[in-house]
Design a protein around this motif. Structure first.
Motif, mmCIF file in Angstrom:
data_model
loop_
_atom_site.group_PDB
_atom_site.id
_atom_site.type_symbol
_atom_site.label_atom_id
_atom_site.label_comp_id
_atom_site.label_asym_id
_atom_site.label_seq_id
_atom_site.Cartn_x
_atom_site.Cartn_y
_atom_site.Cartn_z
ATOM 1 N N HIS A 71 0.878 -1.183 0.000
ATOM 2 C CA HIS A 71 0.000 0.000 0.000
ATOM 3 C C HIS A 71 0.903 1.217 0.000
ATOM 4 O O HIS A 71 1.829 1.306 0.817
ATOM 5 N N LEU A 72 0.670 2.160 -0.930
ATOM 6 C CA LEU A 72 1.581 3.295 -1.066
ATOM 7 C C LEU A 72 0.819 4.559 -1.450
ATOM 8 O O LEU A 72 0.135 4.606 -2.466
ATOM 9 N N THR A 73 0.938 5.567 -0.608
ATOM 10 C CA THR A 73 0.502 6.920 -0.927
ATOM 11 C C THR A 73 1.627 7.854 -0.495
ATOM 12 O O THR A 73 2.648 7.398 0.032
ATOM 13 N N ASN A 74 1.461 9.138 -0.665
ATOM 14 C CA ASN A 74 2.505 10.068 -0.236
ATOM 15 C C ASN A 74 2.826 9.902 1.246
ATOM 16 O O ASN A 74 3.993 9.927 1.649
ATOM 17 N N GLY A 75 1.776 9.748 2.064
ATOM 18 C CA GLY A 75 1.967 9.752 3.508
ATOM 19 C C GLY A 75 1.767 8.430 4.193
ATOM 20 O O GLY A 75 1.874 8.353 5.427
ATOM 21 N N GLN A 76 1.467 7.374 3.441
ATOM 22 C CA GLN A 76 1.261 6.053 4.039
ATOM 23 C C GLN A 76 1.986 4.996 3.204
ATOM 24 O O GLN A 76 1.949 5.033 1.973
ATOM 25 N N TYR A 77 2.623 4.085 3.899
ATOM 26 C CA TYR A 77 3.404 3.059 3.204
ATOM 27 C C TYR A 77 3.325 1.773 4.010
ATOM 28 O O TYR A 77 3.648 1.747 5.203
ATOM 29 N N VAL A 78 2.882 0.713 3.355
ATOM 30 C CA VAL A 78 2.858 -0.611 3.962
ATOM 31 C C VAL A 78 3.667 -1.529 3.054
ATOM 32 O O VAL A 78 3.412 -1.603 1.853
ATOM 33 N N TYR A 79 4.665 -2.195 3.625
ATOM 34 C CA TYR A 79 5.448 -3.123 2.822
ATOM 35 C C TYR A 79 5.623 -4.442 3.559
ATOM 36 O O TYR A 79 5.556 -4.511 4.790
ATOM 37 N N ARG A 80 5.814 -5.474 2.761
ATOM 38 C CA ARG A 80 6.131 -6.797 3.311
ATOM 39 C C ARG A 80 7.631 -7.010 3.153
ATOM 40 O O ARG A 80 8.210 -6.738 2.099
ATOM 41 N N THR A 81 8.272 -7.441 4.206
ATOM 42 C CA THR A 81 9.687 -7.790 4.149
ATOM 43 C C THR A 81 9.791 -9.283 4.400
ATOM 44 O O THR A 81 9.244 -9.801 5.385
ATOM 45 N N SER A 82 10.434 -10.014 3.496
ATOM 46 C CA SER A 82 10.331 -11.472 3.565
ATOM 47 C C SER A 82 11.564 -12.169 3.001
ATOM 48 O O SER A 82 12.342 -11.601 2.235
ATOM 49 N N ALA A 83 11.716 -13.401 3.425
ATOM 50 C CA ALA A 83 12.703 -14.338 2.910
ATOM 51 C C ALA A 83 12.068 -15.718 3.011
ATOM 52 O O ALA A 83 10.927 -15.853 3.469
ATOM 53 N N ASP A 84 12.768 -16.750 2.604
ATOM 54 C CA ASP A 84 12.206 -18.097 2.686
ATOM 55 C C ASP A 84 11.831 -18.467 4.116
ATOM 56 O O ASP A 84 10.896 -19.238 4.350
ATOM 57 N N GLU A 85 12.545 -17.868 5.096
ATOM 58 C CA GLU A 85 12.355 -18.257 6.489
ATOM 59 C C GLU A 85 11.178 -17.568 7.163
ATOM 60 O O GLU A 85 10.778 -17.973 8.255
ATOM 61 N N GLY A 86 10.616 -16.520 6.568
ATOM 62 C CA GLY A 86 9.516 -15.829 7.228
ATOM 63 C C GLY A 86 9.211 -14.500 6.584
ATOM 64 O O GLY A 86 9.827 -14.111 5.579
ATOM 65 N N SER A 87 8.262 -13.760 7.183
ATOM 66 C CA SER A 87 7.917 -12.444 6.651
ATOM 67 C C SER A 87 7.309 -11.577 7.749
ATOM 68 O O SER A 87 6.747 -12.075 8.728
ATOM 69 N N LEU A 88 7.449 -10.272 7.567
ATOM 70 C CA LEU A 88 6.853 -9.265 8.437
ATOM 71 C C LEU A 88 6.134 -8.249 7.557
ATOM 72 O O LEU A 88 6.463 -8.079 6.381
ATOM 73 N N VAL A 89 5.158 -7.568 8.137
ATOM 74 C CA VAL A 89 4.503 -6.444 7.477
ATOM 75 C C VAL A 89 4.823 -5.191 8.280
ATOM 76 O O VAL A 89 4.674 -5.180 9.515
ATOM 77 N N VAL A 90 5.285 -4.154 7.595
ATOM 78 C CA VAL A 90 5.645 -2.883 8.235
ATOM 79 C C VAL A 90 4.721 -1.803 7.696
ATOM 80 O O VAL A 90 4.590 -1.640 6.472
ATOM 81 N N ALA A 91 4.065 -1.088 8.589
ATOM 82 C CA ALA A 91 3.137 -0.028 8.207
ATOM 83 C C ALA A 91 3.644 1.305 8.747
ATOM 84 O O ALA A 91 3.864 1.448 9.957
ATOM 85 N N LEU A 92 3.836 2.274 7.858
ATOM 86 C CA LEU A 92 4.327 3.594 8.215
ATOM 87 C C LEU A 92 3.279 4.637 7.856
ATOM 88 O O LEU A 92 2.736 4.611 6.743
ATOM 89 N N ASN A 93 3.009 5.540 8.776
ATOM 90 C CA ASN A 93 1.995 6.570 8.540
ATOM 91 C C ASN A 93 2.534 7.921 8.992
ATOM 92 O O ASN A 93 2.841 8.106 10.168
ATOM 93 N N VAL A 94 2.688 8.863 8.054
ATOM 94 C CA VAL A 94 3.076 10.228 8.418
ATOM 95 C C VAL A 94 1.965 11.214 8.065
ATOM 96 O O VAL A 94 2.180 12.424 8.048
ATOM 97 N N ASP A 95 0.789 10.684 7.798
ATOM 98 C CA ASP A 95 -0.398 11.511 7.566
ATOM 99 C C ASP A 95 -0.985 11.988 8.892
ATOM 100 O O ASP A 95 -0.720 11.425 9.954
#
Length: 433
Positions: free
Chosen positions: A364-388
């Motif tokens: 999910h990506l806008t100017n002020g909001q960003y959600v990304y998945r960070t992953s490898a074969d061993e697992g994954s995390l979701v990171v949500a950033l909000n500067v709105d």
């Protein structure tokens, strides 16, 4: 990727020793019998408490002023101490399982370097590059004399210096101003050093350019990720996460070849607490650094929200290279919350060592909001950033997940299991999915 196996778990605590112990600037300068380098070892337990696994030292070799004008690569700077003080540092580090990274200045030397004094007196000047009006200098600094990296004797010299200190207990080298040195020079030096120390790690200081090409041509293990450093703070200041997303896309491409050294601060840049226009966003920058692929480095004092602005003038680095007390307990703790945040995110990373080589995907990506998945074969995390100024709310199903568990974030305490994202204005969150 050519990292030695131990680097997957490496998290550096970086210090600038001459400033850290009050040796520069200082009038009069301290003498070797003060053994100030030993003060660094007094902080090793602090580094462990932070969660670091290694100490990245700035220059410790004999020099004229700030450490980057070396006069003798085989001698400890007398303002710091002597050989016995370095041995003490290594012993104390080893007893705690801490690695040691040294700062090698091999692009240039100080004007008092022995070979340069001989050249000025009319002797052999083949160790130095020629300029328009005599010997070349580094970026116009008259006190920094550029070495001639095509001279085989210079190659042999740098190999010998590196081996000398690795034999004394160092684990690797940061190669200062590596971008100014021909890649073929490093390609001659580093294989010879690795033949004796195959597990040593070498990271080149590179500001911009073709990172992957430089790593390949030079045989570095890593380079400094200045592109991402800039994107992390400027995307937050400008409310433009498209810049960060672009930088992370390039970062993933680098990870196909090597694992970069990542940081939000170091001894050459304005501290992150001063760099950001909104202090609420320090956590956002840390969350990015500690949830993406890379070998992270924390600059001493950033964990306590120290401030300092680098200025382009004589002495302009002094504000970001302050003296620290002899013992951590005597320090002015400017940011308890920031220290705990560092601990928590470093702990998260150490529980997920696969983050060292993880890739990111924008969800999910806008100017002020960003959600990304960070992953490898061993697992994954979701990171949500909000500067709105508005909250970031959405069901996890919209991102392709049924549920997740909040493991870090600006909202405390974390919820156990959620089926939606709910991040307050100017907040952030990390979820396992």
């Amino acid at each position: 990727m050519s990292d030695p196996a131990w680097v997957e778990h490496a998290i550096w605590w970086q210090i600038y020793p001459l400033g850290f112990v009050g040796a520069f600037p200082a009038d009069p300068p301290p003498t070797a019998d003060e053994h100030r380098l030993r003060r660094v070892a007094e902080w090793f337990d602090h580094a462990l408490e932070l969660g670091a696994s290694g100490i990245a030292l700035g220059p410790v070799f004999a020099s004229q002023t700030h450490g980057y004008d070396t006069t003798d690569h085989y001698a400890i700077d007398p303002r710091l101490g002597d050989d016995s003080d370095f041995d003490h540092l290594v012993t104390e580090a080893r007893s705690r399982g801490l690695r040691i990274l040294l700062d090698g200045v091999f692009n240039h030397v100080g004007s008092e370097f022995g070979r340069h004094r001989e050249a000025v007196a009319g002797g052999d000047d083949s160790w130095f590059r020629k300029g328009r009006n005599g010997l070349a200098t580094f970026e116009g600094h008259g006190g920094l004399i550029a070495l001639n990296h095509r001279n085989p004797e210079v190659v042999d010299y740098v190999v010998d210096v590196m081996l000398h200190w690795l034999r004394r207990g160092a684990d690797g080298w940061r190669l200062d101003a590596a971008y100014a040195v021909p890649a073929e020079f490093w390609a001659k030096v580093l294989p010879r050093v690795r033949s004796e120390f195959p597990d040593a790690w070498f990271v080149g200081e590179v500001i911009h350019g073709d990172y992957a090409g430089i790593v390949s041509a030079s045989t570095f293990d890593s380079v400094t990720q200045y592109e991402l450093w800039k994107a992390m703070w400027s995307s937050l200041n400008d409310v433009n996460f498209h810049e960060l997303d672009h930088a992370l896309t390039r970062h993933d491409q680098f990870l196909e070849t090597f694992v970069p050294l990542t940081f939000v601060g170091n001894h050459d840049v304005t501290r992150i607490a001063s760099q950001l226009s909104d202090e609420r966003h320090v956590g956002h920058a840390l969350a990015v650094m500690l949830t993406i692929g890379g070998t992270p480095s924390v600059y001493a004092g950033d964990e306590w929200a120290y401030r300092g602005v680098k200025e382009e003038r004589f002495g302009g680095d002094d504000a970001v290279r302050p003296e620290f007390p002899v013992h951590p307990g005597e320090s002015e703790h400017l940011g308890h919350d920031t220290f705990r945040l560092h601990q928590h995110l470093i702990g998260l990373r150490r529980r997920h060592p696969w983050l060292h080589h993880a890739r990111t995907t924008a969800l999910h990506l806008t100017n002020g909001q960003y959600v990304y998945r960070t992953s490898a074969d061993e697992g994954s995390l979701v990171v949500a950033l909000n500067v709105d100024d508005e909250p970031l709310r959405m069901p996890l199903a919209k991102l392709g997940f049924g549920s997740g568990r909040v493991v870090a974030g600006s909202g405390v305490p974390p919820e156990d299991v959620v089926d939606h994202l709910d991040v307050e204005p100017h907040g952030w969150a990390v979820l396992t999915v």
